[in-house]
Design a protein around this motif. Structure first.
Motif, PDB file in Angstrom:
ATOM      1  N   ASP A   1     -11.278  37.885  -9.388  1.00  0.00           N
ATOM      2  CA  ASP A   1     -10.485  37.379 -10.505  1.00  0.00           C
ATOM      3  C   ASP A   1     -10.977  37.895 -11.859  1.00  0.00           C
ATOM      4  O   ASP A   1     -10.463  37.501 -12.903  1.00  0.00           O
ATOM      5  N   ASP A   2     -11.986  38.765 -11.856  1.00  0.00           N
ATOM      6  CA  ASP A   2     -12.430  39.377 -13.118  1.00  0.00           C
ATOM      7  C   ASP A   2     -11.663  40.670 -13.430  1.00  0.00           C
ATOM      8  O   ASP A   2     -11.903  41.307 -14.457  1.00  0.00           O
ATOM      9  N   ALA A   3     -10.745  41.062 -12.561  1.00  0.00           N
ATOM     10  CA  ALA A   3      -9.916  42.250 -12.834  1.00  0.00           C
ATOM     11  C   ALA A   3      -9.128  42.002 -14.121  1.00  0.00           C
ATOM     12  O   ALA A   3      -8.703  40.872 -14.385  1.00  0.00           O
ATOM     13  N   GLU A   4      -8.960  43.076 -14.911  1.00  0.00           N
ATOM     14  CA  GLU A   4      -8.420  42.915 -16.269  1.00  0.00           C
ATOM     15  C   GLU A   4      -7.088  42.166 -16.327  1.00  0.00           C
ATOM     16  O   GLU A   4      -6.892  41.278 -17.162  1.00  0.00           O
ATOM     17  N   ASP A   5      -6.153  42.505 -15.431  1.00  0.00           N
ATOM     18  CA  ASP A   5      -4.835  41.860 -15.489  1.00  0.00           C
ATOM     19  C   ASP A   5      -4.924  40.381 -15.099  1.00  0.00           C
ATOM     20  O   ASP A   5      -4.171  39.541 -15.608  1.00  0.00           O
ATOM     21  N   VAL A   6      -5.860  40.051 -14.209  1.00  0.00           N
ATOM     22  CA  VAL A   6      -6.002  38.648 -13.793  1.00  0.00           C
ATOM     23  C   VAL A   6      -6.598  37.815 -14.938  1.00  0.00           C
ATOM     24  O   VAL A   6      -6.235  36.647 -15.131  1.00  0.00           O
ATOM     25  N   VAL A   7      -7.481  38.441 -15.714  1.00  0.00           N
ATOM     26  CA  VAL A   7      -8.122  37.711 -16.819  1.00  0.00           C
ATOM     27  C   VAL A   7      -7.063  37.208 -17.804  1.00  0.00           C
ATOM     28  O   VAL A   7      -7.136  36.062 -18.277  1.00  0.00           O
ATOM     29  N   ASP A   8      -6.040  38.041 -18.082  1.00  0.00           N
ATOM     30  CA  ASP A   8      -4.975  37.592 -18.998  1.00  0.00           C
ATOM     31  C   ASP A   8      -4.285  36.342 -18.450  1.00  0.00           C
ATOM     32  O   ASP A   8      -4.010  35.402 -19.186  1.00  0.00           O
ATOM     33  N   THR A   9      -4.012  36.343 -17.145  1.00  0.00           N
ATOM     34  CA  THR A   9      -3.369  35.155 -16.549  1.00  0.00           C
ATOM     35  C   THR A   9      -4.310  33.959 -16.626  1.00  0.00           C
ATOM     36  O   THR A   9      -3.879  32.836 -16.908  1.00  0.00           O
ATOM     37  N   ARG A  10      -5.610  34.193 -16.363  1.00  0.00           N
ATOM     38  CA  ARG A  10      -6.564  33.066 -16.436  1.00  0.00           C
ATOM     39  C   ARG A  10      -6.574  32.454 -17.834  1.00  0.00           C
ATOM     40  O   ARG A  10      -6.616  31.232 -17.988  1.00  0.00           O
ATOM     41  N   ILE A  11      -6.527  33.325 -18.839  1.00  0.00           N
ATOM     42  CA  ILE A  11      -6.532  32.816 -20.222  1.00  0.00           C
ATOM     43  C   ILE A  11      -5.264  31.998 -20.479  1.00  0.00           C
ATOM     44  O   ILE A  11      -5.301  30.917 -21.077  1.00  0.00           O
ATOM     45  N   ASN A  12      -4.129  32.497 -19.981  1.00  0.00           N
ATOM     46  CA  ASN A  12      -2.865  31.761 -20.168  1.00  0.00           C
ATOM     47  C   ASN A  12      -2.865  30.440 -19.421  1.00  0.00           C
ATOM     48  O   ASN A  12      -2.390  29.424 -19.931  1.00  0.00           O
ATOM     49  N   THR A  13      -3.391  30.465 -18.193  1.00  0.00           N
ATOM     50  CA  THR A  13      -3.453  29.230 -17.405  1.00  0.00           C
ATOM     51  C   THR A  13      -4.316  28.211 -18.148  1.00  0.00           C
ATOM     52  O   THR A  13      -3.972  27.025 -18.229  1.00  0.00           O
ATOM     53  N   TYR A  14      -5.431  28.688 -18.706  1.00  0.00           N
ATOM     54  CA  TYR A  14      -6.310  27.797 -19.481  1.00  0.00           C
ATOM     55  C   TYR A  14      -5.531  27.174 -20.647  1.00  0.00           C
ATOM     56  O   TYR A  14      -5.593  25.966 -20.874  1.00  0.00           O
ATOM     57  N   LYS A  15      -4.782  28.019 -21.357  1.00  0.00           N
ATOM     58  CA  LYS A  15      -4.045  27.513 -22.534  1.00  0.00           C
ATOM     59  C   LYS A  15      -3.033  26.452 -22.151  1.00  0.00           C
ATOM     60  O   LYS A  15      -2.915  25.409 -22.798  1.00  0.00           O
ATOM     61  N   THR A  16      -2.261  26.738 -21.100  1.00  0.00           N
ATOM     62  CA  THR A  16      -1.173  25.805 -20.773  1.00  0.00           C
ATOM     63  C   THR A  16      -1.677  24.546 -20.067  1.00  0.00           C
ATOM     64  O   THR A  16      -1.188  23.460 -20.320  1.00  0.00           O
ATOM     65  N   GLN A  17      -2.671  24.704 -19.186  1.00  0.00           N
ATOM     66  CA  GLN A  17      -3.068  23.544 -18.369  1.00  0.00           C
ATOM     67  C   GLN A  17      -4.324  22.844 -18.858  1.00  0.00           C
ATOM     68  O   GLN A  17      -4.484  21.644 -18.636  1.00  0.00           O
ATOM     69  N   THR A  18      -5.241  23.569 -19.491  1.00  0.00           N
ATOM     70  CA  THR A  18      -6.528  22.950 -19.830  1.00  0.00           C
ATOM     71  C   THR A  18      -6.637  22.531 -21.298  1.00  0.00           C
ATOM     72  O   THR A  18      -7.304  21.539 -21.591  1.00  0.00           O
ATOM     73  N   LEU A  19      -5.973  23.238 -22.208  1.00  0.00           N
ATOM     74  CA  LEU A  19      -6.049  22.782 -23.595  1.00  0.00           C
ATOM     75  C   LEU A  19      -5.555  21.336 -23.763  1.00  0.00           C
ATOM     76  O   LEU A  19      -6.137  20.566 -24.536  1.00  0.00           O
ATOM     77  N   PRO A  20      -4.521  20.887 -23.010  1.00  0.00           N
ATOM     78  CA  PRO A  20      -4.129  19.477 -23.116  1.00  0.00           C
ATOM     79  C   PRO A  20      -5.256  18.498 -22.734  1.00  0.00           C
ATOM     80  O   PRO A  20      -5.270  17.352 -23.184  1.00  0.00           O
ATOM     81  N   VAL A  21      -6.220  18.974 -21.939  1.00  0.00           N
ATOM     82  CA  VAL A  21      -7.355  18.111 -21.568  1.00  0.00           C
ATOM     83  C   VAL A  21      -8.229  17.837 -22.806  1.00  0.00           C
ATOM     84  O   VAL A  21      -8.782  16.747 -22.952  1.00  0.00           O
ATOM     85  N   VAL A  22      -8.314  18.836 -23.679  1.00  0.00           N
ATOM     86  CA  VAL A  22      -9.079  18.658 -24.921  1.00  0.00           C
ATOM     87  C   VAL A  22      -8.471  17.500 -25.701  1.00  0.00           C
ATOM     88  O   VAL A  22      -9.173  16.606 -26.182  1.00  0.00           O
ATOM     89  N   ASN A  23      -7.168  17.480 -25.765  1.00  0.00           N
ATOM     90  CA  ASN A  23      -6.453  16.399 -26.459  1.00  0.00           C
ATOM     91  C   ASN A  23      -6.679  15.051 -25.802  1.00  0.00           C
ATOM     92  O   ASN A  23      -6.857  14.039 -26.466  1.00  0.00           O
ATOM     93  N   TYR A  24      -6.658  15.078 -24.469  1.00  0.00           N
ATOM     94  CA  TYR A  24      -6.905  13.837 -23.716  1.00  0.00           C
ATOM     95  C   TYR A  24      -8.266  13.267 -24.101  1.00  0.00           C
ATOM     96  O   TYR A  24      -8.401  12.076 -24.390  1.00  0.00           O
ATOM     97  N   PHE A  25      -9.275  14.127 -24.142  1.00  0.00           N
ATOM     98  CA  PHE A  25     -10.616  13.636 -24.467  1.00  0.00           C
ATOM     99  C   PHE A  25     -10.739  13.274 -25.945  1.00  0.00           C
ATOM    100  O   PHE A  25     -11.564  12.452 -26.309  1.00  0.00           O
ATOM    101  N   LYS A  26      -9.932  13.897 -26.781  1.00  0.00           N
ATOM    102  CA  LYS A  26      -9.990  13.552 -28.210  1.00  0.00           C
ATOM    103  C   LYS A  26      -9.417  12.170 -28.451  1.00  0.00           C
ATOM    104  O   LYS A  26      -9.811  11.452 -29.353  1.00  0.00           O
ATOM    105  N   THR A  27      -8.428  11.813 -27.649  1.00  0.00           N
ATOM    106  CA  THR A  27      -7.680  10.602 -27.989  1.00  0.00           C
ATOM    107  C   THR A  27      -7.676   9.509 -26.933  1.00  0.00           C
ATOM    108  O   THR A  27      -7.739   8.337 -27.249  1.00  0.00           O
ATOM    109  N   GLY A  28      -7.599   9.906 -25.673  1.00  0.00           N
ATOM    110  CA  GLY A  28      -7.220   8.874 -24.718  1.00  0.00           C
ATOM    111  C   GLY A  28      -8.233   8.395 -23.723  1.00  0.00           C
ATOM    112  O   GLY A  28      -7.927   7.558 -22.908  1.00  0.00           O
ATOM    113  N   TYR A  29      -9.441   8.896 -23.760  1.00  0.00           N
ATOM    114  CA  TYR A  29     -10.266   8.588 -22.607  1.00  0.00           C
ATOM    115  C   TYR A  29     -10.909   7.206 -22.667  1.00  0.00           C
ATOM    116  O   TYR A  29     -10.925   6.549 -23.688  1.00  0.00           O
ATOM    117  N   LEU A  30     -11.451   6.790 -21.507  1.00  0.00           N
ATOM    118  CA  LEU A  30     -11.827   5.392 -21.350  1.00  0.00           C
ATOM    119  C   LEU A  30     -13.293   5.092 -21.580  1.00  0.00           C
ATOM    120  O   LEU A  30     -13.663   3.962 -21.800  1.00  0.00           O
TER     121      LEU A  30
END
Ligand code: AP5
Ligand code: MG
Length: 202
Positions: free
Chosen positions: A136-165
Motif C-alpha cells: 500500500d506504499d505504491a504511489e497511486d495507493v498513497v493518494d487513495t489512502r490520503i483521501n480515505t483519511y480525509k473522508t473517513q478519519t477527519l470526522p473522528v477529529v471532530n468527534y473527539f473535539k466535541t462529543g466524546y464521553l
C-alpha cells in the motif's frame, strides 16, 4: 492506567512515535495496521479479505477491526495502558472505543493528532517503500489512502473535539509532525506529563 489515541494521516509517524512512547511508559502499542498485516502474513480469512482492501488504500469494515481491538484489550487485563495507533479511524470506531473503555472504567486520557502536509507524507512513504516494500506504499495507493483519511478519519477529529464521553474531556492535542522524530517524542511525553495525567498514573 493511561490510554492514548495517536491519530494522523498515513506516514505522519504514528507507528514510529507509538513504539517510542509505549517503551518509555510501559504501555501496549496497539496498531490495527500491524494486527491486520499479521492476519495477512498468516493468510487467514481476514488476511485474505484485508489484502483486497488495504492494497487499494481502503479501510476494513468497522466490525472486524473493532473486534480485533476489543480482543487485544481483553487479553491484556494487567496492562499499564494502551497506545492506540491507527484506531479509531471512523466515527463508529471512535464511539465504540470510547464507550468500551468507559464501561471498563479505563477511559481514554489523551487524543493526539500528528498533523503534517501531503508533501511530507508522500516523501516519507516514498522513502519507506524503497526499504519495506508495503504494497500500500505504491504511489497511486498513497493518494487513495490520503483521501480515505480525509473522508473517513477527519470526522473522528471532530468527534473527539466535541462529543466524546471520557472523564476530563479536554479535546484533542495537535502536534506538528513535520518536526524531527526526537522533538515529536519529547512533545508527546510533555503532553502526557500534565498534572491530571500524572495523578492518573500514580
Ligand atoms: P496503518 O498501518 O495504520 O497505515 P497508515 O495509517 O496508512 O500509516 P502508516 O503506517 O503508513 O504511517 P505511520 O503514521 O504509522 O507513520 P510511520 O511511523 O510508519 O494501516 C494500513 C491499512 O490498514 C489502512 O490503510 C487500512 O486499510 C487498514 N487499517 C488499519 N487500521 C484500520 C482501522 N482502524 N479501520 C479500518 N482499516 C484499518 O512513518 C512513516 C515513515 O516516515 C517511516 O519510514 C518513518 O521512519 C518515517 N518518519 C516517521 N516520523 C518521521 C519524522 N518525524 N521525520 C522523518 N521521518 C519520519
Ligand atoms: Mg503505521
Amino acid at each position: 492506567m493511561i490510554n492514548i489515541v495517536l491519530m494522523g494521516p498515513p506516514g505522519s509517524g504514528k507507528g514510529t512515535q507509538a513504539k517510542v512512547i509505549a517503551e518509555q511508559l510501559g504501555l501496549i502499542h496497539l496498531s490495527t495496521g500491524d494486527l491486520i498485516r499479521e492476519e495477512q502474513k498468516k493468510d487467514t480469512k481476514i488476511g485474505k479479505f484485508a489484502t483486497q482492501l488495504i492494497d487499494k488504500g481502503k479501510y476494513l469494515p468497522d466490525d472486524i477491526v473493532i473486534q480485533m481491538v476489543k480482543q487485544k484489550v481483553i487479553d491484556n487485563p494487567k496492562a499499564a495502558g494502551f497506545i492506540f495507533d491507527g484506531f479509531p479511524r471512523t466515527v463508529d470506531q471512535a464511539k465504540t472505543l470510547d464507550e468500551f473503555l468507559n464501561l471498563r472504567k479505563t477511559p481514554l486520557n489523551k487524543i493526539i493528532l500528528l498533523d503534517t502536509t501531503n508533501e511530507i507524507i508522500k516523501e516519507r512513504i516514498k522513502a519507506r517503500a524503497l526499504v519495506e516494500g508495503r504494497a500500500d506504499d505504491a504511489e497511486d495507493v498513497v493518494d487513495t489512502r490520503i483521501n480515505t483519511y480525509k473522508t473517513q478519519t477527519l470526522p473522528v477529529v471532530n468527534y473527539f473535539k466535541t462529543g466524546y464521553l471520557f472523564a476530563g474531556n479536554r479535546g484533542i492535542e495537535t502536534i506538528d509532525a513535520s518536526k524531527t522524530k526526537e522533538v515529536i517524542s519529547e512533545e508527546i511525553i510533555n503532553l502526557l506529563k500534565e498534572p491530571e495525567q500524572v495523578e492518573k498514573t500514580q
